[in-house]
Write an enzyme that holds these catalytic residues in place. Sequence first.
Site, mmCIF file in Angstrom:
data_model
loop_
_atom_site.group_PDB
_atom_site.id
_atom_site.type_symbol
_atom_site.label_atom_id
_atom_site.label_comp_id
_atom_site.label_asym_id
_atom_site.label_seq_id
_atom_site.Cartn_x
_atom_site.Cartn_y
_atom_site.Cartn_z
ATOM 1 N N VAL A 137 0.846 -1.207 0.000
ATOM 2 C CA VAL A 137 0.000 0.000 0.000
ATOM 3 C C VAL A 137 0.874 1.246 0.000
ATOM 4 C CG1 VAL A 137 -1.739 1.316 1.270
ATOM 5 C CG2 VAL A 137 -1.928 -1.175 1.125
ATOM 6 N N TYR A 138 1.963 1.202 0.739
ATOM 7 C CA TYR A 138 2.909 2.333 0.754
ATOM 8 C C TYR A 138 3.451 2.596 -0.649
ATOM 9 C CZ TYR A 138 7.484 4.561 1.288
ATOM 10 O OH TYR A 138 8.581 5.374 1.140
ATOM 11 N N LEU A 139 3.898 1.537 -1.342
ATOM 12 C CA LEU A 139 4.401 1.716 -2.703
ATOM 13 C C LEU A 139 3.294 2.237 -3.615
ATOM 14 C CD1 LEU A 139 6.620 -1.469 -3.199
ATOM 15 C CD2 LEU A 139 7.382 0.877 -2.719
#
Length: 224
Positions: A137-139
Amino acid sequence: MKIAIAGGHGQIALLLARQITDAGHDAVAIVRNPAHVADVEQQGATAIVADLEQLGDDDLALRLRGVDAVVFAAGAGPNSGAERKLTVDRDGAILLADAAERAGIDRYVMVSAMAADTYDPEAAVVPAKDDAAVFQVYLRAKAEADANLRARRLRWTIVRPGALLDTPPQGTVDVGRTVPRGSIPRADVATVVLHALLDDAAVGVQFEVTSGNTPIPAALDALS
């Protein structure tokens, strides 16, 4: 120049604020927590207390009056959960771009992440099922923020560093649209951002950066 840094209490941001002021320019640190004001002021920066998850672009634009360029160096940070990766790392970056446009600021430097576009769309969903999915999700958040910025008429630069280190700067890097996996001191990332701003380098360029053998100014000139 007067340069505003979103995520002004982050490690790269604090290093960048000191480099900006040492170079004779004005740093403005956007921080969420009033308790962080003293820390940014120790680096020579002026603080703006503003929560990017709560503020509208009109309000932020008003606070950016007189600013020449903005840097997005904010992040939800470790243990923050998948939801805040989207509300901070993605939506905060988009909010800063909206506010910059409203304030008439056309220079924007994004601190992103290496290989952001390689996220797994099946895993990068909210709610995330485990820590590995949170990283996806961060990426995704970084990739979507970068894509939003690339689509704008702003004079943007997107810096995608490798693994971040707290070691002393070495001043030399490897840059390119993609580069082999590697690491880089946070202080060198700050210097890359500084030169992009002060030398007006790498405008309209997205690139990955790790430690290497090319002096930072020459590396950015080659990108331009």
